[in-house]
Scaffold this motif. Structure first.
Motif, short mmCIF file in Angstrom:
data_model
loop_
_atom_site.label_atom_id
_atom_site.label_comp_id
_atom_site.label_asym_id
_atom_site.label_seq_id
_atom_site.Cartn_x
_atom_site.Cartn_y
_atom_site.Cartn_z
N ASN A 184 -34.25 -66.29 14.57
CA ASN A 184 -34.62 -65.46 13.42
C ASN A 184 -35.63 -66.23 12.57
O ASN A 184 -35.22 -67.01 11.69
CB ASN A 184 -33.39 -65.09 12.59
CG ASN A 184 -33.69 -64.02 11.56
OD1 ASN A 184 -34.83 -63.81 11.19
ND2 ASN A 184 -32.65 -63.32 11.12
N PRO A 185 -36.94 -66.02 12.79
CA PRO A 185 -37.96 -66.74 12.00
C PRO A 185 -37.90 -66.43 10.51
O PRO A 185 -38.34 -67.24 9.70
CB PRO A 185 -39.27 -66.27 12.62
CG PRO A 185 -38.91 -65.73 13.97
CD PRO A 185 -37.53 -65.18 13.82
N ASP A 199 -39.34 -72.05 8.65
CA ASP A 199 -39.76 -73.40 8.28
C ASP A 199 -38.68 -74.01 7.40
O ASP A 199 -37.67 -73.37 7.09
CB ASP A 199 -41.13 -73.41 7.58
CG ASP A 199 -41.17 -72.48 6.38
OD1 ASP A 199 -40.28 -72.59 5.50
OD2 ASP A 199 -42.07 -71.62 6.29
N ILE A 200 -38.92 -75.24 6.96
CA ILE A 200 -37.85 -75.96 6.26
C ILE A 200 -37.57 -75.37 4.88
O ILE A 200 -36.43 -75.39 4.40
CB ILE A 200 -38.19 -77.46 6.16
CG1 ILE A 200 -36.91 -78.26 5.84
CG2 ILE A 200 -39.30 -77.72 5.14
CD1 ILE A 200 -37.05 -79.73 6.10
N THR A 201 -38.59 -74.81 4.22
CA THR A 201 -38.36 -74.21 2.89
C THR A 201 -37.52 -72.94 3.00
O THR A 201 -36.60 -72.72 2.21
CB THR A 201 -39.69 -73.90 2.20
OG1 THR A 201 -40.51 -73.08 3.07
CG2 THR A 201 -40.46 -75.19 1.89
N LEU A 240 -34.01 -73.92 3.72
CA LEU A 240 -33.30 -74.35 2.51
C LEU A 240 -32.72 -73.15 1.76
O LEU A 240 -31.58 -73.18 1.28
CB LEU A 240 -34.23 -75.15 1.61
CG LEU A 240 -34.58 -76.57 2.07
CD1 LEU A 240 -35.69 -77.16 1.20
CD2 LEU A 240 -33.35 -77.47 2.01
N LEU A 241 -33.51 -72.08 1.66
CA LEU A 241 -33.03 -70.86 1.00
C LEU A 241 -31.87 -70.24 1.78
O LEU A 241 -30.90 -69.74 1.19
CB LEU A 241 -34.17 -69.86 0.84
CG LEU A 241 -35.28 -70.24 -0.14
CD1 LEU A 241 -36.41 -69.22 -0.09
CD2 LEU A 241 -34.73 -70.35 -1.55
N THR A 242 -31.98 -70.26 3.09
CA THR A 242 -30.90 -69.71 3.92
C THR A 242 -29.62 -70.52 3.74
O THR A 242 -28.52 -69.95 3.64
CB THR A 242 -31.32 -69.71 5.39
OG1 THR A 242 -32.53 -68.95 5.54
CG2 THR A 242 -30.24 -69.10 6.26
N LEU A 243 -29.75 -71.83 3.68
CA LEU A 243 -28.57 -72.68 3.48
C LEU A 243 -27.96 -72.47 2.10
O LEU A 243 -26.74 -72.55 1.94
CB LEU A 243 -28.95 -74.15 3.68
CG LEU A 243 -29.22 -74.56 5.13
CD1 LEU A 243 -29.71 -76.00 5.20
CD2 LEU A 243 -27.97 -74.38 5.99
N PHE A 244 -28.80 -72.21 1.10
CA PHE A 244 -28.27 -71.90 -0.23
C PHE A 244 -27.46 -70.60 -0.18
O PHE A 244 -26.42 -70.48 -0.81
CB PHE A 244 -29.40 -71.77 -1.24
CG PHE A 244 -28.94 -71.55 -2.64
CD1 PHE A 244 -28.49 -72.62 -3.41
CD2 PHE A 244 -28.92 -70.28 -3.21
CE1 PHE A 244 -28.04 -72.42 -4.71
CE2 PHE A 244 -28.47 -70.09 -4.50
CZ PHE A 244 -28.04 -71.16 -5.25
N THR A 252 -26.62 -66.71 15.17
CA THR A 252 -26.97 -67.91 15.93
C THR A 252 -25.95 -68.21 17.01
O THR A 252 -26.28 -68.84 18.03
CB THR A 252 -27.08 -69.12 14.99
OG1 THR A 252 -25.82 -69.33 14.31
CG2 THR A 252 -28.18 -68.93 13.97
N MET A 253 -24.72 -67.75 16.82
CA MET A 253 -23.69 -68.00 17.83
C MET A 253 -23.94 -67.20 19.12
O MET A 253 -23.36 -67.52 20.17
CB MET A 253 -22.30 -67.66 17.26
CG MET A 253 -21.77 -68.70 16.29
SD MET A 253 -20.12 -68.26 15.63
CE MET A 253 -19.13 -68.29 17.12
N THR A 254 -24.76 -66.17 19.05
CA THR A 254 -25.10 -65.44 20.28
C THR A 254 -25.89 -66.31 21.23
O THR A 254 -25.89 -66.06 22.45
CB THR A 254 -25.91 -64.19 19.93
OG1 THR A 254 -27.09 -64.57 19.21
CG2 THR A 254 -25.09 -63.23 19.09
#
Length: 268
Positions: free
Chosen positions: A165-166, A171-173, A176-180, A195-197
């Motif tokens: 899922n781009p 990218d890393i920024t 970071l938002l996804t991890l937040f 991602t588990m698929t």
């Protein structure tokens, strides 16, 4: 002839009066409600009423800050308190007639900040805010460590999940938002199941990240703030004991040592 000493004593008594403080809080809340009322579509009569009430509140704040200033024994000490400077600045800007100019937006924003005057009026709120400010140096290291963990996991996530899922891991920024989003538990399971698929064991990535951030670091932040708050409460109690001329534990220990020394001298 005006007795300035007697007048100052009355102002000092008035500004420390609980009823007066309560009335000031009510006026501040009313000021906040007026700011909220201006965001609605009002009739011409209601707009006129709001404008006049806002002017009355501004005049009251001017009188209140004057009472606090005149009630100060040493006028220079009044401006040593940052909250007094903040209150004076807010009241002064509120007096500038800029409602019908290009600076009308600034005037409305200043009136929003008048709600913060409640912090300067209520000692308990001042204590909480001061504790939070004093905890910032310690919190800075926790935040730095949290950012390092975020950065490492974002780099790993961007490397592993970019093709899945781009929009979430491009990218890393963005990572970071996804991890937040994951840390705040905002539909994080949808991200994990996606991602588990491809990587069936990717749940380890999410659970370890949540453990480090949402649990471990959050509890560290709470612990630091609570510890500093306890220290501030202890300082307030100690100062109150000094002001009331009540003996502290250190004073009692010193008196006990003096009694022991006196008894030893008498036995000799």
């Amino acid at each position: 002839m005006i007795d300035f000493a007697r007048l100052q004593s009355k102002f000092t008594t008035l500004r420390s009066n609980k009823a007066f403080e309560l009335f000031v809080v009510i006026v501040i809340i009313s000021s906040a409600l007026l700011v909220g009322a201006k965001t609605y579509e009002l009739s011409p009569l209601a707009i006129t009423l709001v404008v006049w009430l806002d002017r009355l509140i501004t005049v009251f704040f001017l009188i209140e800050i004057s009472i606090r200033f005149l009630g100060e024994e040493n006028k220079k000490d009044f401006f040593k308190n940052p909250w007094n400077i903040f209150d004076t600045l807010i009241v002064t800007i509120s007096l500038i007639p800029i409602d019908n100019t290009d600076m009308a937006l600034v005037a409305r924003l200043v009136r929003v900040f008048r709600v913060l005057r409640m912090v300067s009026v209520i000692p308990e709120l001042r204590l909480l805010l001061n504790s939070l400010i004093k905890a910032m140096p310690q919190l800075g290291y926790v935040i730095l460590l949290m950012f390092i963990i975020f950065y490492i996991y974002a780099a790993i996530g961007s490397t592993l999940f970019e093709d899945i899922n781009p929009e979430l891991w491009g990218d890393i920024t963005i990572s970071l938002l996804t991890l937040f989003r994951v840390m705040t538990f905002e539909d994080w399971t949808d991200v994990m199941y996606e991602t588990m698929t491809v990587y069936k064991l990717s749940w380890i990535y999410y659970l370890t990240f949540i453990f480090f951030t949402a649990f471990a670091f959050l509890n560290m932040v709470i612990g630091i703030v609570v510890n500093v708050l306890d220290e501030e409460h202890a300082k307030v109690r100690k100062q109150a004991a000094i002001d009331a001329h009540e003996p502290t534990i250190a004073d009692l220990q010193q008196q006990l040592e003096e009694i022991k020394l006196l008894l030893k001298q008498q036995t000799k």
